[in-house]
Design a protein around this motif. Structure first.
Motif, mmCIF file in Angstrom:
data_model
loop_
_atom_site.group_PDB
_atom_site.id
_atom_site.type_symbol
_atom_site.label_atom_id
_atom_site.label_comp_id
_atom_site.label_asym_id
_atom_site.label_seq_id
_atom_site.Cartn_x
_atom_site.Cartn_y
_atom_site.Cartn_z
ATOM 1 N N ALA A 1 0.836 -1.212 0.000
ATOM 2 C CA ALA A 1 0.000 0.000 0.000
ATOM 3 C C ALA A 1 0.866 1.255 0.000
ATOM 4 N N ALA A 2 1.879 1.283 0.856
ATOM 5 C CA ALA A 2 2.758 2.456 0.919
ATOM 6 C C ALA A 2 3.522 2.639 -0.387
ATOM 7 N N TRP A 3 4.074 1.553 -0.908
ATOM 8 C CA TRP A 3 4.816 1.641 -2.173
ATOM 9 C C TRP A 3 3.901 2.053 -3.318
ATOM 10 N N PHE A 4 2.642 1.556 -3.296
ATOM 11 C CA PHE A 4 1.702 1.907 -4.363
ATOM 12 C C PHE A 4 1.446 3.411 -4.372
ATOM 13 N N ARG A 5 1.236 3.962 -3.201
ATOM 14 C CA ARG A 5 0.986 5.414 -3.107
ATOM 15 C C ARG A 5 2.191 6.212 -3.600
ATOM 16 N N LEU A 6 3.388 5.739 -3.270
ATOM 17 C CA LEU A 6 4.597 6.427 -3.723
ATOM 18 C C LEU A 6 4.779 6.327 -5.240
ATOM 19 N N LYS A 7 4.517 5.143 -5.779
ATOM 20 C CA LYS A 7 4.751 4.916 -7.203
ATOM 21 C C LYS A 7 3.609 5.426 -8.083
ATOM 22 N N TYR A 8 2.391 5.405 -7.581
ATOM 23 C CA TYR A 8 1.219 5.784 -8.366
ATOM 24 C C TYR A 8 0.369 6.846 -7.653
ATOM 25 N N PRO A 9 0.928 8.007 -7.355
ATOM 26 C CA PRO A 9 0.146 9.033 -6.655
ATOM 27 C C PRO A 9 -1.018 9.571 -7.500
ATOM 28 N N HIS A 10 -0.958 9.365 -8.804
ATOM 29 C CA HIS A 10 -2.045 9.792 -9.676
ATOM 30 C C HIS A 10 -3.215 8.806 -9.668
ATOM 31 N N ILE A 11 -3.034 7.634 -9.054
ATOM 32 C CA ILE A 11 -4.105 6.643 -8.978
ATOM 33 C C ILE A 11 -4.711 6.587 -7.579
ATOM 34 N N ALA A 12 -3.884 6.643 -6.545
ATOM 35 C CA ALA A 12 -4.370 6.558 -5.164
ATOM 36 C C ALA A 12 -4.117 7.876 -4.439
ATOM 37 N N ILE A 13 -5.169 8.408 -3.808
ATOM 38 C CA ILE A 13 -5.009 9.673 -3.074
ATOM 39 C C ILE A 13 -4.445 9.462 -1.678
ATOM 40 N N GLY A 14 -4.416 8.207 -1.240
ATOM 41 C CA GLY A 14 -3.889 7.933 0.087
ATOM 42 C C GLY A 14 -3.617 6.458 0.279
ATOM 43 N N ALA A 15 -2.911 6.152 1.363
ATOM 44 C CA ALA A 15 -2.602 4.765 1.703
ATOM 45 C C ALA A 15 -2.554 4.635 3.215
ATOM 46 N N LEU A 16 -3.039 3.516 3.697
ATOM 47 C CA LEU A 16 -2.938 3.183 5.109
ATOM 48 C C LEU A 16 -2.095 1.917 5.194
ATOM 49 N N ALA A 17 -0.937 2.028 5.795
ATOM 50 C CA ALA A 17 -0.019 0.898 5.899
ATOM 51 C C ALA A 17 0.106 0.513 7.364
ATOM 52 N N SER A 18 -0.576 -0.540 7.745
ATOM 53 C CA SER A 18 -0.572 -0.989 9.128
ATOM 54 C C SER A 18 0.485 -2.075 9.327
ATOM 55 N N SER A 19 1.298 -1.921 10.352
ATOM 56 C CA SER A 19 2.337 -2.903 10.681
ATOM 57 C C SER A 19 3.213 -3.242 9.481
ATOM 58 N N ALA A 20 3.519 -2.252 8.673
ATOM 59 C CA ALA A 20 4.331 -2.467 7.481
ATOM 60 C C ALA A 20 5.809 -2.293 7.822
ATOM 61 N N PRO A 21 6.585 -3.357 7.754
ATOM 62 C CA PRO A 21 7.999 -3.270 8.140
ATOM 63 C C PRO A 21 8.880 -2.671 7.039
ATOM 64 N N ILE A 22 8.517 -1.496 6.573
ATOM 65 C CA ILE A 22 9.231 -0.867 5.459
ATOM 66 C C ILE A 22 10.676 -0.556 5.828
ATOM 67 N N LEU A 23 10.919 -0.134 7.056
ATOM 68 C CA LEU A 23 12.285 0.206 7.453
ATOM 69 C C LEU A 23 13.191 -1.020 7.553
ATOM 70 N N HIS A 24 12.613 -2.206 7.456
ATOM 71 C CA HIS A 24 13.411 -3.426 7.548
ATOM 72 C C HIS A 24 13.729 -4.001 6.188
ATOM 73 N N SER A 25 13.667 -3.195 5.157
ATOM 74 C CA SER A 25 14.049 -3.668 3.829
ATOM 75 C C SER A 25 15.169 -2.792 3.296
ATOM 76 N N ASP A 26 15.926 -3.349 2.395
ATOM 77 C CA ASP A 26 17.032 -2.635 1.750
ATOM 78 C C ASP A 26 18.055 -2.086 2.739
ATOM 79 N N ASP A 27 18.259 -2.788 3.842
ATOM 80 C CA ASP A 27 19.288 -2.419 4.818
ATOM 81 C C ASP A 27 19.159 -0.985 5.337
ATOM 82 N N ILE A 28 17.930 -0.502 5.472
ATOM 83 C CA ILE A 28 17.708 0.836 6.027
ATOM 84 C C ILE A 28 18.016 0.829 7.524
#
Length: 123
Positions: A81-108
């Motif tokens: 959901a978070a990535w979709f909003r970032l990549k397609y802001p012209h399609i989705a006006i918002g995103a709710l990302a619950s318990s999304a471990p985004i900071l645990h990817s790509d060695d962040i």
């Protein structure tokens, strides 16, 4: 109250997408898991493209091009959901990302950071 009931009460559609290669969504039939060429479509980037195509198609087929779209998900679905909003802001006006471990990817963050934080509860 589930999202479908809430949708009925507030007059909006709730659509639950199914990721390719899960459930009945086997794009290459029984060979879907057998070859590297077919498994190449089993990734988050392809899922985002699939969702974008599906949302645009649904909006066109339902004559609802002006209707706003908000995407949501939990855990891996929250990351999508978070990535979709970032990549397609012209399609989705918002995103709710619950318990999304985004900071645990790509060695962040360090791989042990979740376990370190949980371990602090027991000290």
């Amino acid at each position: 109250m589930g999202p479908a009931v809430l949708g009925l009460l507030l007059c909006f559609n709730v659509i639950d997408f199914q990721h390719r290669f899960y459930g009945e969504s086997m794009p290459f039939g029984k060979d879907s898991y057998n070859f590297a060429e077919t498994l190449g479509y089993l990734n988050s980037q392809q899922a985002l493209v699939d969702y974008a195509v599906l949302i645009r198609s649904l909006k066109q087929n339902l004559s609802s091009e002006a209707s706003p779209v908000v995407v949501f998900g939990g855990s891996y679905g929250g990351m999508l959901a978070a990535w979709f909003r970032l990549k397609y802001p012209h399609i989705a006006i918002g995103a709710l990302a619950s318990s999304a471990p985004i900071l645990h990817s790509d060695d962040i963050t360090p791989r042990s950071s979740f376990y370190d934080a949980v371990s602090q509860d027991f000290k």
